[in-house]
Design a protein around this motif. Sequence first.
Motif, PDB file in Angstrom:
ATOM      1  N   LEU A  82      -5.218   1.717  -3.253  1.00 47.35           N
ATOM      2  CA  LEU A  82      -4.396   1.014  -3.256  1.00 47.35           C
ATOM      3  C   LEU A  82      -5.296  -0.044  -4.121  1.00 47.35           C
ATOM      4  CD1 LEU A  82      -0.718   0.139  -2.258  1.00 47.35           C
ATOM      5  CD2 LEU A  82      -1.832   1.629  -3.940  1.00 47.35           C
ATOM      6  N   ILE A  83      -6.585  -0.633  -3.416  1.00 49.69           N
ATOM      7  CA  ILE A  83      -7.153  -1.584  -3.800  1.00 49.69           C
ATOM      8  C   ILE A  83      -8.422  -1.328  -4.785  1.00 49.69           C
ATOM      9  CG2 ILE A  83      -8.631  -3.573  -3.632  1.00 49.69           C
ATOM     10  CD1 ILE A  83      -7.049  -3.732  -0.851  1.00 49.69           C
ATOM     11  N   SER A  84      -8.382  -0.565  -4.681  1.00 51.48           N
ATOM     12  CA  SER A  84     -10.014  -0.650  -5.047  1.00 51.48           C
ATOM     13  C   SER A  84     -10.548   1.412  -5.777  1.00 51.48           C
ATOM     14  CB  SER A  84     -10.946  -1.201  -4.324  1.00 51.48           C
ATOM     15  OG  SER A  84     -11.130  -0.016  -3.019  1.00 51.48           O
ATOM     16  N   ARG A  85     -10.301   2.439  -4.509  1.00 51.47           N
ATOM     17  CA  ARG A  85     -10.774   3.445  -4.460  1.00 51.47           C
ATOM     18  C   ARG A  85     -10.185   4.484  -6.292  1.00 51.47           C
ATOM     19  NH1 ARG A  85      -9.339   7.985  -0.842  1.00 51.47           N
ATOM     20  NH2 ARG A  85     -11.046   8.992  -3.039  1.00 51.47           N
ATOM     21  N   ARG A  86      -8.762   4.063  -6.303  1.00 53.74           N
ATOM     22  CA  ARG A  86      -8.135   4.612  -7.618  1.00 53.74           C
ATOM     23  C   ARG A  86      -8.700   4.145  -8.907  1.00 53.74           C
ATOM     24  NH1 ARG A  86      -1.869   5.682  -7.941  1.00 53.74           N
ATOM     25  NH2 ARG A  86      -2.551   7.427  -6.269  1.00 53.74           N
ATOM     26  N   ASP A  87      -8.814   2.945  -8.944  1.00 48.04           N
ATOM     27  CA  ASP A  87      -9.481   1.890 -10.017  1.00 48.04           C
ATOM     28  C   ASP A  87     -10.781   3.046 -10.478  1.00 48.04           C
ATOM     29  OD1 ASP A  87      -7.037   1.163 -10.747  1.00 48.04           O
ATOM     30  OD2 ASP A  87      -7.184  -0.938 -10.124  1.00 48.04           O
ATOM     31  N   ARG A  88     -11.695   2.772  -9.610  1.00 49.49           N
ATOM     32  CA  ARG A  88     -12.904   3.278  -9.743  1.00 49.49           C
ATOM     33  C   ARG A  88     -12.537   4.904  -9.777  1.00 49.49           C
ATOM     34  NH1 ARG A  88     -14.103   0.466  -4.184  1.00 49.49           N
ATOM     35  NH2 ARG A  88     -14.429   2.630  -3.359  1.00 49.49           N
ATOM     36  N   GLU A  89     -11.722   5.625  -8.961  1.00 49.28           N
ATOM     37  CA  GLU A  89     -12.101   6.991  -9.578  1.00 49.28           C
ATOM     38  C   GLU A  89     -11.412   7.371 -10.754  1.00 49.28           C
ATOM     39  OE1 GLU A  89     -10.511   9.064  -6.158  1.00 49.28           O
ATOM     40  OE2 GLU A  89     -11.839   7.885  -4.642  1.00 49.28           O
ATOM     41  N   ARG A  90     -11.074   5.998 -11.778  1.00 48.54           N
ATOM     42  CA  ARG A  90     -10.540   6.236 -12.412  1.00 48.54           C
ATOM     43  C   ARG A  90     -10.637   5.468 -13.759  1.00 48.54           C
ATOM     44  NH1 ARG A  90      -3.321   6.336 -12.161  1.00 48.54           N
ATOM     45  NH2 ARG A  90      -3.815   7.828 -10.879  1.00 48.54           N
ATOM     46  N   ASP A  91     -12.306   5.239 -13.353  1.00 52.79           N
ATOM     47  CA  ASP A  91     -12.952   4.442 -14.218  1.00 52.79           C
ATOM     48  C   ASP A  91     -12.590   3.400 -15.062  1.00 52.79           C
ATOM     49  OD1 ASP A  91     -15.406   5.984 -13.957  1.00 52.79           O
ATOM     50  OD2 ASP A  91     -14.476   7.215 -15.445  1.00 52.79           O
TER      51      ASP A  91
ATOM     52  N   HIS B  17      -5.644 -10.673 -10.252  1.00 51.80           N
ATOM     53  CA  HIS B  17      -6.484  -9.984 -10.003  1.00 51.80           C
ATOM     54  C   HIS B  17      -5.884  -8.372  -9.207  1.00 51.80           C
ATOM     55  CE1 HIS B  17      -8.975  -7.067  -9.023  1.00 51.80           C
ATOM     56  NE2 HIS B  17      -9.562  -7.670  -8.362  1.00 51.80           N
ATOM     57  N   PHE B  18      -5.340  -9.074  -8.384  1.00 48.72           N
ATOM     58  CA  PHE B  18      -3.797  -9.105  -7.679  1.00 48.72           C
ATOM     59  C   PHE B  18      -3.272  -8.337  -8.124  1.00 48.72           C
ATOM     60  CE2 PHE B  18      -6.450 -11.318  -3.541  1.00 48.72           C
ATOM     61  CZ  PHE B  18      -7.524 -10.597  -3.409  1.00 48.72           C
ATOM     62  N   LEU B  19      -2.258  -9.466  -9.192  1.00 46.50           N
ATOM     63  CA  LEU B  19      -0.570  -8.435  -8.829  1.00 46.50           C
ATOM     64  C   LEU B  19      -1.099  -7.899 -10.005  1.00 46.50           C
ATOM     65  CD1 LEU B  19       1.897  -9.664  -8.761  1.00 46.50           C
ATOM     66  CD2 LEU B  19       1.272 -10.749 -11.377  1.00 46.50           C
ATOM     67  N   GLN B  20      -2.360  -6.993 -10.882  1.00 40.81           N
ATOM     68  CA  GLN B  20      -2.235  -6.828 -11.435  1.00 40.81           C
ATOM     69  C   GLN B  20      -3.033  -5.054 -11.278  1.00 40.81           C
ATOM     70  OE1 GLN B  20      -3.863  -8.573 -15.023  1.00 40.81           O
ATOM     71  NE2 GLN B  20      -3.141 -10.278 -15.169  1.00 40.81           N
ATOM     72  N   ARG B  21      -3.596  -5.508 -10.176  1.00 41.78           N
ATOM     73  CA  ARG B  21      -4.775  -4.578 -10.032  1.00 41.78           C
ATOM     74  C   ARG B  21      -4.796  -3.721  -8.001  1.00 41.78           C
ATOM     75  NH1 ARG B  21      -5.502  -3.439 -14.316  1.00 41.78           N
ATOM     76  NH2 ARG B  21      -5.208  -1.305 -13.194  1.00 41.78           N
ATOM     77  N   SER B  22      -4.029  -4.778  -8.041  1.00 42.76           N
ATOM     78  CA  SER B  22      -4.118  -4.000  -6.021  1.00 42.76           C
ATOM     79  C   SER B  22      -3.479  -3.354  -6.333  1.00 42.76           C
ATOM     80  CB  SER B  22      -4.077  -5.360  -5.745  1.00 42.76           C
ATOM     81  OG  SER B  22      -2.279  -5.417  -5.147  1.00 42.76           O
TER      82      SER B  22
ATOM     83  N   ARG C  18      -0.828   5.968  12.259  1.00 43.28           N
ATOM     84  CA  ARG C  18      -0.604   5.332  11.683  1.00 43.28           C
ATOM     85  C   ARG C  18      -0.987   3.960  10.936  1.00 43.28           C
ATOM     86  NH1 ARG C  18       5.487   3.845  10.213  1.00 43.28           N
ATOM     87  NH2 ARG C  18       6.344   5.057  12.682  1.00 43.28           N
ATOM     88  N   LYS C  19      -1.896   3.458  11.747  1.00 44.46           N
ATOM     89  CA  LYS C  19      -3.260   2.689  11.477  1.00 44.46           C
ATOM     90  C   LYS C  19      -4.529   3.296  10.900  1.00 44.46           C
ATOM     91  CE  LYS C  19      -6.703   2.004  13.953  1.00 44.46           C
ATOM     92  NZ  LYS C  19      -7.832   1.677  13.539  1.00 44.46           N
ATOM     93  N   ASP C  20      -4.539   4.482  10.983  1.00 42.91           N
ATOM     94  CA  ASP C  20      -5.371   5.073   9.936  1.00 42.91           C
ATOM     95  C   ASP C  20      -5.073   5.475   8.757  1.00 42.91           C
ATOM     96  OD1 ASP C  20      -7.529   4.660  11.742  1.00 42.91           O
ATOM     97  OD2 ASP C  20      -7.139   7.273  12.175  1.00 42.91           O
ATOM     98  N   LEU C  21      -3.250   5.787   8.373  1.00 40.79           N
ATOM     99  CA  LEU C  21      -2.409   6.051   7.313  1.00 40.79           C
ATOM    100  C   LEU C  21      -2.594   4.523   6.209  1.00 40.79           C
ATOM    101  CD1 LEU C  21      -1.476   8.370   6.209  1.00 40.79           C
ATOM    102  CD2 LEU C  21       0.547   7.614   6.810  1.00 40.79           C
ATOM    103  N   TYR C  22      -2.123   3.656   6.935  1.00 37.60           N
ATOM    104  CA  TYR C  22      -2.158   2.072   6.796  1.00 37.60           C
ATOM    105  C   TYR C  22      -3.622   1.757   5.769  1.00 37.60           C
ATOM    106  CZ  TYR C  22       2.237   1.826   7.787  1.00 37.60           C
ATOM    107  OH  TYR C  22       4.129   1.437   8.867  1.00 37.60           O
ATOM    108  N   GLU C  23      -4.127   2.088   6.811  1.00 38.45           N
ATOM    109  CA  GLU C  23      -5.798   1.584   6.186  1.00 38.45           C
ATOM    110  C   GLU C  23      -6.423   2.672   5.503  1.00 38.45           C
ATOM    111  OE1 GLU C  23      -7.988   2.527   9.527  1.00 38.45           O
ATOM    112  OE2 GLU C  23      -7.915  -0.159  10.160  1.00 38.45           O
ATOM    113  N   ALA C  24      -6.059   3.940   4.565  1.00 36.90           N
ATOM    114  CA  ALA C  24      -6.574   4.745   3.969  1.00 36.90           C
ATOM    115  C   ALA C  24      -5.585   4.377   2.405  1.00 36.90           C
ATOM    116  CB  ALA C  24      -6.209   6.036   4.781  1.00 36.90           C
ATOM    117  N   ALA C  25      -4.299   4.029   3.000  1.00 39.13           N
ATOM    118  CA  ALA C  25      -3.585   3.613   1.649  1.00 39.13           C
ATOM    119  C   ALA C  25      -3.631   1.988   1.071  1.00 39.13           C
ATOM    120  CB  ALA C  25      -1.872   3.386   1.861  1.00 39.13           C
TER     121      ALA C  25
END
Length: 830
Positions: A262-271, A332-337, A251-258
Motif C-alpha cells: 500500500l505504501i510504495s510498491r504498487r506506485d513504483r511498479e505502476r510507474d 502525500h500519505f492521504l493521496q498515495r499511501s 499475521r505479522k508478515d502478512l500485515y507487513e507485506a500489505a
Amino acid sequence: MISTKPSGHYCDSSPSPSPRTKRWPVPPRVLLRGEAGSGKTTLVQWLTVSAAQQDRPDRPAYLRDRIPFVLPLRTLTRHGERLPTPKDFLAAVDCPLTGSQPAGWEHRVLTAGRGLVLVDGIDEVPEPERERTRRWLRDLIGTYDDNNNRWLVTSRPSAVGQDWLAEEGFGELTLSSMGPADTATFVKRWHAAALGESESESAAELKAYEAQLLTAVRTKADLGRLATNPLMCGLICALHRDRRGYLPHGRKDLYEAALSMLISRRDRERDMKVPDLREEPQLELLQRLAYWLIKNGRTEMDRSQAEDIIGRALPAVPEAAALGAAPAVFDHFLQRSGLLREPAPGTVDFIHRTFQDFLGARAAVEEGDFGLLTAHAANDQWEDVIRMAVALARPRERVGLFEELVSLGDRTADRRTRDRVYLLAAACLEHATTLEPSVREAVEQRTATLIPPRDFQEARALAEVGPLILDLLPGPEDLDIEAAFHVVIAASHVTSDAALPFLARFAQHPGLPIRSQLMWAWARYDQTRYADEVIARLEPAGLDYTVTSDEQLEHLERLGARPHSLDVRPGVSAASLDSYLSRHALAKLTFSDPMATDLHFLRTQPEIEVLDVEGSPRLVDLSALGGLPVRTLRLRVGFGMNLDQLSQLTELESLTLSSGSPDSKWSPDALPAHAPLSHLHIEAQLRPKGGLTGLRRLSRLAHLHLCPASSPSSAADWHEICGLPDLTLLTVGSASFGSLPSTAILSEVFDLFVNAGTSKRGAQDAIDRLPRAFPRLRQFQFSGADPTAGDIDVPPLATLPDLQVISIDMPRDRVHGTASLPAVTLHTAD
C-alpha cells in the motif's frame, strides 16, 4: 453470515439467519456483533443503499418504504460532543444534503415508523463514554417507541456485555466467521472482479492465481485461519496477486507485506510519478498517527491534529521532510499511501482499524511502552494492539510482556476481567515465534482454569485462542449436557481441520444440543472431510439435518444417511432439493429459499407431518400442500400468498402464521374448519382481513395466540372467540380489552397472556375486566408494560377462586394489593 443468539436459549453461530432449536424472527431492534473486518460497516452500507433504492424489485420486505439514517459513532464522538438529535442526524455526519429537507422531516419519518437507524461502531466509542451512548439510544427509542422503526447497532463482540441493550428490546445477532465454502466463493468472485479491471494480466494468469490461492487457503492451516473475514480474505487475494503467487506466513508478515504494497510498491511498479521514499520513514510517521489514536481511544482525528503530530516528528525523519512541511507530507500519505482516508472534510482515519492497531503496536514496541500495553489488557480496544506487539517484540521483551499479563491476571479480583486477561495472553501465544517454555506453561495453566467454558461467551472467547485449546478442552466423558454443549461451541469455532477429530468424539452424544451444534458447524470446514469424520458418525435421533449447499446434500446421500428431518437453507438449489426429495421421504422439513415461488417439491413427500417455511418472501403458491398429511405448519406469510389453499390440510393440528410483509393479511375463513386444529398462533404484525369473522368454525381450538395486530378489536371479534368451546389458553393484545363486551364469558380459559404491544393501555385495564370475562382463570401474564404507565392494583383478581400465578413485567413496588391474594404466586420484573 448472520446468526442469532436469543438470550437464555441454546443457540450458536450457524450458517443461516436463525437458530435451530427454535424459530426466532429477526427483531426490529438488533445489536450486531462482529470481529474487526467481518463486514459490519459493509452491511450498514448495503442496508443503506438497498433501502434507498425504492424501485429495486428484489429489495427485502423489511427495507420497503424505509428511510436510512447512518450514524457512525467514530464521527459523532470525535470531539466528545453531545450526540445528535434527529434534526441534526445529517449535519452530524457532514452529509451534503444537510438543510435540504423540510423542517421537522426527520421527526416525521421516525414518528411514522419509517426509520432505519443504523448506529455503527459501539466499540469505537471510548469505554467511559459507552454508557452515555446507551442513554442517548434509550432517549431516541423512548421518543419513537412504536416497534415500526428498525434499529441496528454494531459492535465488536467484547466491547459491550451480553444483553447490553436487552432492556431496550434489542435482540442480538452475530456476524459469523467465513467458513471454507465462503472463503472459496469470496476468492472466486474477487478474481472475477479483478479480471474486469485488469489491463496487464490475462484471464489465464488470474485463473491460475485463483486456483493456486484456493489450494493454499485449504491446505495451509495458518493461512486458512487468517482468511475468515472479508477484510483479511480480500487482503490475501490482493497480496497473492501483487506478489505473483507468493504469500508470507503469519499475521505479522502478512500485515507487513500489505503495508509495503500500500505504501510504495504498487506506485513504483505502476510507474506512478511519486517521490522515491523508502518505506521506513513513512511507517515512522504513520505509526505515530496510529499510536495517538489508540492512546486517546479514537479511530478518527482532525486533520489539524494529524498535521501537528507529523510536524513535530519531521525533524527526526529528514527523508520525509524532503516532501515539504507537515501539510504536504500529510497530503502525500492521504493521496498515495492507501492507508489513510478522509471520511469527511477536515477529518482523517485509517482505511481499517486493523492497520491502525498494527502500526500502533509497532510504535509501542519501538518506544518500549510495554507497561502501557499491559495496563490496557482488559480494554477491548487494545486487544489486537497487544497481540501484534507480542509478534513484533524481541524475545526478551516478549517474555516480559507475557509475565506482566499473567501477573495482572493473578492480582485482578474481578473474575470477568481476570479471565479476559488470561485468554488474551493465551491468544497471544500463536504470535510468539519464540518463547521460554516456562512462560508458555504459566499461560496455559491460567487458561486451564477457564476450561470447560461456563457459558456461550466464554466458549466463543476460548475459540479465539485457536487450535491450542483443543489440547486443553475435555472430551465428552464426565461432562453434563450443558458443559459438553459449551465445549463443542468452543471447539467448533476453531476453524482448523485439527478440530475435526475432537468434534467427532461428540458425534454419538445423547444430548441433542451437542449434536445439533456439530451439524450447524459443517459449513465452517472442508465439506468432504467433515462429512466423513463427523456427519457420518452422528446419532440421528431427533436431529434436524441442516444443509446449506448442494454439496452437503450430495454427501448425505453418499454416506447413506436417511434423515427424517431436513433443514434446508439458502445456498441449496431448487434442482438439487427436488432431486433429493424425489428419492427420500421426510417426516419434517424446514425450508428457506428467497427465490422460491411454490412448493412443488413437496408432491413427492406423502409422509410429511411437520413443515416450517420461512425466509421465502416470493412464495405465493401453496397448492402442493393439497392431500399431504401435514400436522404442524409454520408459515411466514408473504405479499400475494394464497392462504385459501390451507383449507386442503385436513389433518392439521398446529398452525403458526407470521408476517413476511407489512401488507400481508390472513383470514380465519381460509383455515381448514374440518381439520383437528387445536393450536393457532398468529405472530409478528400479521393483521386479519375483515376481523376475526369465521374463527368459531375452528371449533377444536384449545390454544389461540393472537399478536396485538390480530387481536379482537370489536365485540363481534370477541364473540367469535367465545364460540370456541374447547379454548383453554388465550393470548391477546391489551388494546383488545377496550372492545370486550360485558356479555363475553370465556369460562373454559384457564391461561391468559396479554401483550401490551404498541398500545399504551396498561395491565390495570385488563385486570379490572378479568373476573367477569374469565371466571376460571388459573394463570395471568402481562408483558410489554409501558414503563410510563401508572401503578396497578391487583385486588380485583381476588374474586377468581382458581387463580394460582400472576406475572407482570413491572417492578414489584408498583404492584399494589398483593395481600388480598395470599395463595397466588406473583412474578414481577425484579
